[in-house]
Motif scaffolding. Structure first.
Motif, PDB file in Angstrom:
ATOM      1  N   THR A  40       2.307  -6.255   5.817  1.00 21.73           N
ATOM      2  CA  THR A  40       2.126  -4.225   4.801  1.00 21.73           C
ATOM      3  C   THR A  40       1.034  -5.191   4.026  1.00 21.73           C
ATOM      4  O   THR A  40       1.416  -6.461   3.030  1.00 21.73           O
TER       5      THR A  40
ATOM      6  N   THR B 246      -1.305  -3.441   0.622  1.00 21.56           N
ATOM      7  CA  THR B 246      -1.502  -2.806  -0.518  1.00 21.56           C
ATOM      8  C   THR B 246      -2.983  -1.750  -0.339  1.00 21.56           C
ATOM      9  O   THR B 246      -3.456  -3.162  -0.932  1.00 21.56           O
TER      10      THR B 246
ATOM     11  N   TRP C  89      -0.095  -0.450   5.944  1.00 20.63           N
ATOM     12  CA  TRP C  89      -0.184  -0.485   4.673  1.00 20.63           C
ATOM     13  C   TRP C  89       1.058   0.349   3.899  1.00 20.63           C
ATOM     14  O   TRP C  89       1.016   1.828   3.800  1.00 20.63           O
ATOM     15  N   HIS C  90       0.616  -0.140   2.288  1.00 22.62           N
ATOM     16  CA  HIS C  90       1.373   0.790   1.057  1.00 22.62           C
ATOM     17  C   HIS C  90       0.316   1.303   0.162  1.00 22.62           C
ATOM     18  O   HIS C  90      -0.448   0.502  -0.397  1.00 22.62           O
TER      19      HIS C  90
ATOM     20  N   ARG D 147      -0.621   2.435  -3.529  1.00 27.93           N
ATOM     21  CA  ARG D 147      -0.190   2.623  -4.561  1.00 27.93           C
ATOM     22  C   ARG D 147      -0.838   4.084  -5.288  1.00 27.93           C
ATOM     23  O   ARG D 147      -2.495   2.802  -5.909  1.00 27.93           O
TER      24      ARG D 147
ATOM     25  N   ALA E 135      -3.047  -6.154  -4.995  1.00 21.51           N
ATOM     26  CA  ALA E 135      -3.778  -5.406  -3.723  1.00 21.51           C
ATOM     27  C   ALA E 135      -4.958  -5.672  -2.703  1.00 21.51           C
ATOM     28  O   ALA E 135      -5.179  -7.243  -2.989  1.00 21.51           O
TER      29      ALA E 135
END
Length: 557
Positions: free
Chosen positions: A3, A5, A29-30, A32, A71
Motif C-alpha cells: 500500500t 500513501t 492506495w491509502h 491521507r 507519503a
C-alpha cells in the motif's frame, strides 16, 4: 500488493475531494487528507469512507511536515480566492495602499513556497519514499504576455510557485508534474458566466472575449482525481491541462441551446461592462484573464502542455483517462427559466392510519426534486410549504376523499424538525434555516404532528371548584382521569380518509440562484447575490392517503 500513501492538500475542497474519491476507490492506495479543521463534517465524511484525516495548514509548516511523512505521492494546491475573501487581506491592503488582489497574490505565493520547502526537505531526507509531487497550477500570464497582462493574479500566483520550485529544488522538480485545471463548469454557482434570458426562448452569454476563443472546461468534482491518478502513474515532467472539453464560446452556446431547446448566442462585450458588474477588483481581474486567454490562450500555448486525450505512456501508447465533456456534464442542464422549471413533490406517510389513541407522532415525508438548470436556495420559511410551524394556504393540503372538501388550514397544525435543515450563516453565531435544491437530487423534509399531551378536562362550570382546597381539587382531577388531546387537527374526522396533496398555487416565490456554499463564496468575494422574485411551481408527482382513527376519549381543538 504493498500500500502506498497519497497526501492531499485541502481534502474538503473542489479539487482535493475529487482526488480523495478516486484514490479511495483505487486498490493499493491509502488516502491521507489534510485540512485545517479535521473535525468538520465534510472532513469526517471522508474519514467514514476510510481516509486518514490530519491537520494541515499552509501557514503552519510544522503541520505539513508531519502530514507528509511517509507519503509516496503528494497533491499540492493553493487558493487565491480564499485569500482574497479573507477580511485580513482587505485590511492589510488598505494599510499598504494596494489592492486586495495584490495581497492575495503575495499570500498565495508565500503559502506555495512553504509547501514546496517542506516537500523538498522530506524528499531529500534519508529513507524518503516520495515518488511524485503533483502541483495544481496555471500558466504565467504576465511572463507569457511580456507584461501586457498584469492583473491576472490568480494565474500568476500559481505560476510563481512553479518558477520557485524549478529554480531552487531541481531534484524535487525531477519528481514533479503539473496540472492546469481548465475553467470550472461550476463557476456559475459563484456568479460566473451563464446564459441570461433576453427574450422568449432566447438567451445570451456576454463576455469581454471573442466568441471563437477556445476554453478548456473541467468538471472539477468528477475529473480532478482521474487527472492526478494519471500523473502519479506516468513518468514525471508532464504539464497536463485538465479538461473534458476544449471549445469556443460559440460552441458552448450551441451546446447549451441544443440541450435546453432554446436559442443561445454569444456576444463580445467591452471589458468595462464586466468591471462595472463585478467591481474594480474582481471585474478587472477576470477581464484581464479573458484578455490573456483570447490573445495567448488559457494554457499560454506552452509547448509542453498536453490534454487528457493526448496523453501517452513511455512506449508512445495512448493512455486512457476518464474525463467529462461539456455535453456530459451535469452542469449543462435546462435553461433557468422559472416558467419552464418546476419542483416535483412526492408525499408519503409513516402509517396508513392516523391513530389518535397512540402517542407516537404521525410523520409526513415530503420529497422535493428540482427540475431546472441551477441549484436554488431559499429560506425554509419562504418555501411556502411551511410558514414557521403552520401549513400555508397554498402549500400542503388535506382533502376529504368522500366530500372532496379541503380542510381549512387554520384547523390543522403540523410541525417539522428544523435541526435537519439548518445551515451555518457566514459571520453570525447560530444558524439560519435554508433549503438548497440541486437539480435532480431529492431533498427530504419530515413533518410530524405534535406529540399528544395529557390534559385534564375541566367541567364546563369551573365555578364548581371555587372554594375547594388544593387537595380537594387534586382529588377531583384524579377522579376525572386523563384525556389525550392532539393539538391542531380539529378538522380531521373519525373514520374519514384524507388525501395529502399540493395546492394548485403552491410555489417558491423568492429564491437565490446557486447553493448555500456557492452563495457564501459570492459573499466572501464582496458580491451581493441576486434575489429572484419569480415563481417556481410545485407539482405533485405522488400524493398520500390516510384514514383517521379517533376514539371517543380523545379530543382535539
Amino acid at each position: 500488493m504493498a500500500t502506498k500513501t497519497i497526501a492531499i492538500i485541502g481534502i474538503t475542497g473542489n479539487q482535493g475531494s475529487s482526488v480523495a474519491d478516486v484514490f479511495l476507490s483505487t486498490p493499493g492506495w491509502h488516502v491521507r487528507g489534510l485540512t485545517r479543521n479535521p473535525t468538520s463534517p465534510s472532513a469526517q465524511s471522508f474519514a467514514s469512507k476510510g481516509a486518514e484525516i490530519v491537520r494541515g495548514d499552509l501557514d503552519d509548516p510544522s503541520s505539513l511536515k508531519s502530514a507528509f511523512a511517509g507519503a509516496h505521492a503528494i497533491f499540492g494546491n493553493t487558493d487565491f480566492w480564499v485569500n482574497f475573501g479573507n477580511p485580513a487581506t482587505h485590511e492589510e491592503a488598505a494599510k499598504r495602499g494596494v489592492t486586495p488582489n495584490e495581497i492575495a497574490f503575495e499570500k498565495e505565493v508565500e503559502q506555495g513556497k512553504r509547501l514546496i520547502d517542506v516537500v523538498a526537505e522530506l524528499s531529500a531526507a534519508e529513507g524518503a519514499v516520495l515518488e511524485r509531487f503533483v502541483v495544481s497550477t496555471l500558466s504565467d500570464s504576465r511572463g507569457i504576455s511580456g507584461g501586457k497582462v498584469r492583473f491576472n493574479l490568480h494565474f500568476d500566483a500559481k505560476a510563481a510557485q512553479i518558477a520557485y520550485l524549478k529554480e531552487k529544488y531541481p531534484k524535487l522538480w525531477g519528481k514533479t508534474s503539473r496540472l492546469q485545471l481548465g475553467m470550472y463548469a461550476t463557476n456559475w454557482k459563484a456568479g460566473g458566466p451563464s446564459p441570461q434570458k433576453v427574450g422568449e426562448g432566447k438567451y445570451v452569454v456576454g463576455l469581454p472575449v471573442g466568441g471563437d476563443t477556445k476554453i478548456p472546461w473541467v468538471d472539477p468534482g468528477r475529473d480532478t482525481g482521474h487527472f492526478v491518478k494519471a500523473l502519479v502513474s506516468l513518468p514525471p515532467g508532464l504539464n497536463l491541462v485538465g479538461a473534458g472539453s476544449y471549445i469556443s464560446w460559440n460552441e458552448y452556446c450551441a451546446i447549451w441551446g441544443k440541450h435546453t431547446n432554446v436559442e443561445c448566442v454569444f456576444e463580445k462585450q467591452d471589458r468595462k461592462i464586466m468591471e462595472e458588474a463585478l467591481g474594480p477588483l474582481i471585474g478587472r481581474e477576470i477581464a484581464d484573464m479573458f484578455e490573456y486567454v483570447e490573445e495567448f490562450g488559457y494554457d499560454g500555448r506552452e509547448k509542453d502542455a498536453v490534454y487528457p486525450w493526448e496523453l501517452k505512456n513511455e512506449q508512445g501508447e495512448k493512455v486512457e483517462v476518464k474525463y467529462t465533456t461539456m455535453e456530459e456534464s451535469r452542469y449543462t442542464l435546462h435553461a433557468m427559466d422559472p416558467q419552464q422549471s418546476k419542483i416535483s413533490v412526492s408525499i408519503t406517510t409513516s402509517t396508513p392510519t392516523l391513530d389518535l389513541s397512540k402517542h407516537d407522532p404521525f410523520i409526513i415525508t415530503i420529497t422535493l426534486t428540482l427540475h431546472a438548470s441551477h441549484p436554488i436556495t431559499f429560506n425554509e420559511r419562504l418555501a411556502y410549504l411551511f410558514d414557521g410551524n403552520l401549513l400555508c394556504d397554498d402549500g400542503i393540503v388535506f382533502t376529504n376523499t368522500a366530500t372532496q372538501e379541503q380542510v381549512s388550514r387554520d384547523r390543522i397544525q403540523v410541525c417539522y424538525d428544523s435541526d435537519a435543515h439548518e445551515t451555518p450563516t457566514e459571520g453570525k453565531e447560530g444558524t439560519q434555516e435554508f433549503i438548497t435544491l440541486v437539480p435532480g437530487e431529492p431533498h427530504v423534509i419530515e413533518a410530524k404532528t405534535i406529540r399528544p399531551h395529557a390534559w385534564h378536562v375541566w367541567p364546563k362550570h369551573v365555578n364548581d371548584m371555587k372554594g375547594m382546597t388544593q387537595e380537594e381539587i387534586a382529588e377531583k382531577k384524579k377522579a376525572m382521569g386523563v384525556v389525550w388531546s392532539w393539538y391542531g387537527i380539529e378538522g380531521l374526522e373519525d373514520g374519514q380518509e384524507y388525501e395529502l396533496g399540493i395546492a394548485e398555487d403552491a410555489a417558491v416565490r423568492c429564491w437565490l440562484q446557486g447553493s448555500v456554499e456557492g452563495l457564501l463564496e459570492v459573499k466572501k468575494l464582496g458580491l451581493t447575490p441576486t434575489v429572484r422574485w419569480e415563481e417556481i411551481r410545485y407539482v405533485a408527482e405522488r400524493t398520500a392517503r390516510f384514514v383517521v382513527k379517533r376514539p371517543n376519549d380523545v379530543v382535539a381543538y
